[in-house]
Write a protein that holds these residues in place. Sequence first.
Motif, short mmCIF file in Angstrom:
data_model
loop_
_atom_site.label_atom_id
_atom_site.label_comp_id
_atom_site.label_asym_id
_atom_site.label_seq_id
_atom_site.Cartn_x
_atom_site.Cartn_y
_atom_site.Cartn_z
N MET A 175 0.89 -1.15 -0.02
CA MET A 175 0.13 -0.03 -0.16
C MET A 175 0.87 1.16 -0.14
O MET A 175 1.86 1.25 0.95
CB MET A 175 -0.93 0.02 1.30
N GLN A 176 0.44 2.22 -0.89
CA GLN A 176 1.50 3.54 -1.01
C GLN A 176 1.22 4.30 0.16
O GLN A 176 0.21 4.35 0.92
CB GLN A 176 1.25 4.23 -2.42
N GLY A 177 2.09 5.30 0.22
CA GLY A 177 2.16 6.04 1.52
C GLY A 177 1.65 7.39 1.25
O GLY A 177 0.74 8.10 0.94
N PRO A 178 2.58 8.46 1.36
CA PRO A 178 2.37 9.93 1.49
C PRO A 178 1.78 10.41 0.23
O PRO A 178 1.88 10.11 -0.90
CB PRO A 178 3.90 10.51 1.47
N ALA A 179 0.89 11.51 0.23
CA ALA A 179 0.34 12.16 -0.77
C ALA A 179 1.23 12.77 -1.72
O ALA A 179 2.37 13.08 -1.42
CB ALA A 179 -0.73 13.11 -0.13
N VAL A 180 0.91 12.82 -3.02
CA VAL A 180 1.70 13.82 -3.84
C VAL A 180 1.17 15.03 -4.25
O VAL A 180 -0.01 15.14 -4.52
CB VAL A 180 1.80 13.02 -5.53
N GLU B 135 -6.86 8.13 -10.02
CA GLU B 135 -5.84 8.18 -8.87
C GLU B 135 -5.36 9.61 -8.91
O GLU B 135 -5.00 10.04 -7.69
CB GLU B 135 -4.74 7.16 -9.33
N ALA B 136 -4.88 10.18 -10.17
CA ALA B 136 -4.39 11.47 -10.04
C ALA B 136 -5.32 12.46 -9.44
O ALA B 136 -5.01 13.46 -8.59
CB ALA B 136 -3.87 12.05 -11.39
N ILE B 137 -6.52 12.31 -9.80
CA ILE B 137 -7.79 13.38 -9.19
C ILE B 137 -7.71 12.96 -7.68
O ILE B 137 -8.02 13.97 -7.04
CB ILE B 137 -8.87 13.14 -10.06
N VAL C 61 -7.72 1.73 -6.41
CA VAL C 61 -7.25 3.05 -6.40
C VAL C 61 -8.10 3.75 -5.41
O VAL C 61 -7.26 4.79 -4.80
CB VAL C 61 -7.71 3.51 -8.12
N ALA C 62 -9.26 3.76 -5.09
CA ALA C 62 -9.75 4.63 -4.05
C ALA C 62 -9.30 4.13 -2.92
O ALA C 62 -9.01 5.01 -1.70
CB ALA C 62 -11.38 4.42 -4.09
N LEU C 63 -8.94 2.91 -2.60
CA LEU C 63 -8.21 2.40 -1.32
C LEU C 63 -7.05 3.07 -1.02
O LEU C 63 -6.45 3.59 0.12
CB LEU C 63 -8.02 0.77 -1.33
N GLN C 64 -5.95 3.09 -2.12
CA GLN C 64 -4.75 3.68 -2.07
C GLN C 64 -4.85 5.29 -1.78
O GLN C 64 -4.07 5.73 -1.06
CB GLN C 64 -3.75 3.48 -3.26
N SER C 65 -5.68 5.92 -2.29
CA SER C 65 -5.85 7.38 -1.84
C SER C 65 -6.39 7.73 -0.56
O SER C 65 -6.03 8.44 0.21
CB SER C 65 -6.94 8.09 -2.94
N LEU C 66 -7.21 6.66 0.08
CA LEU C 66 -7.74 6.81 1.44
C LEU C 66 -6.77 6.54 1.86
O LEU C 66 -6.37 7.15 3.33
CB LEU C 66 -9.14 5.75 1.64
N TRP C 67 -5.73 5.54 1.83
CA TRP C 67 -4.76 5.19 2.91
C TRP C 67 -3.77 6.26 2.95
O TRP C 67 -3.12 6.47 4.06
CB TRP C 67 -4.01 3.70 2.20
N ARG C 68 -3.62 7.05 1.74
CA ARG C 68 -2.72 8.21 1.70
C ARG C 68 -3.28 9.20 2.83
O ARG C 68 -2.52 9.94 3.32
CB ARG C 68 -2.61 8.89 0.30
N LEU C 69 -4.66 9.50 2.62
CA LEU C 69 -5.11 10.61 3.51
C LEU C 69 -5.16 10.05 4.96
O LEU C 69 -4.63 10.91 6.12
CB LEU C 69 -6.67 10.42 3.27
N TYR C 70 -5.24 8.72 5.28
CA TYR C 70 -4.98 8.23 6.73
C TYR C 70 -3.69 8.43 7.03
O TYR C 70 -3.34 9.12 8.19
CB TYR C 70 -5.35 6.89 6.71
#
Length: 386
Positions: A1-6, A63-65, A103-112
């Motif tokens: 699972m990816q980490g920090p936001a871009v 994902e970018a959005i 894709v949504a999970l990765q973005s939500l995980w970044r937010l967390y």
Amino acid sequence: MQGPAVFMDISLEDQAQELRKYFKSLGAEISEEKSPKGIEDDLHKIVGVCDVCFKENNEADVEAILNSIVSIMVSIPLERGENLILAFSQRLTKAPGPKLGMVALQSLWRLYNNLETNSPLRYHVYYHVIELAARVGSVGDVFKGVDQLTREFASCPPSNEQMQKLYRLLHQVLKDQNSELAAKVMIELLGTYTDENASYAREDAIKCIVTALADPNTYLLDPLLALKPVRFLERELIHDLLNIFVSEKLSSYQTFYQNHKEFVHSQGLNHELNIKKMRILTFMQMAESNPEITFDEIVTELQIEEKNVESFIIEVLKTKLVRARMDQAARTVRVSNTMHRTFGRAQWATLRDVLQAWRANVQHAHDSMKSVAAAQIEYAQQQQKA
């Protein structure tokens, strides 16, 4: 699972306006103009229509959005941002299909991971992370165990009620994927109840017992009896059944089943699997008091055909609950060690005796070494004088 936001190089305001234009182009009911009330109002409007991006066929664009929204979200003060965080998280949990769901999970995980560790909002995001991860089959990527969960919220522990809600969700999503971990989660859930409210945990306690009984890898069930919510089930059938798995033999289970078939099946328990587990538990109990067990005793006590005795013993040894070896010629099983099904006063007394004997042996070895060392010193002194 990816980490920090871009983070994008343009200003937050310009980034928000680009997002407005993008969502407008997809048919969302949103103005292209910046909000005169500022970036937070822009973000509210954007979050309100963000799920429109799931119409896109390009996962990289989605994902970018979503990452752009996350970048804005974690860059502004969110003292009053609970509703905003919840709305965004809820919309992402509804991402259609496994690919966009991931894709949504990765973005939500970044937010967390980009929220402050002392932020109470992290709990809400994590809850939705688990919901979404369950849907796309990735719970193992975001939940490693109850110890990890404790560390996640060490800086801002959720309320008791919030943890109970999260444990229930985790148990629900894990019970068909990882029954052992599901059982641990349920035990943690029951541990959140006190003497004052344990009576309200009846449903959770029953789920805990059923999960543990059904788990093919869980054999030591004695600790469940000490849980307060489980104690409130005394004199109920489910508690009687648990007691059989804790300390009784196969014959007791068979009697219970003959009298309460409908109850056993109503709990979702498999009778044949129950028989298999009870045979292993019964053998463990036999091994506790008898270091040498004959094939005839196994056939009689466990009610299996003699031709299946050797394969049964192999299954028992695979559990590593019993250490033993078979003597086919003598038709016996010689036990060298076995786990105890229950650990009561007698087992504590045995452990105390073992530890005392070990301490005495260590002391004896220490005294012997001192004597040897003293003799060597004396011999060396005599040699010098000579």
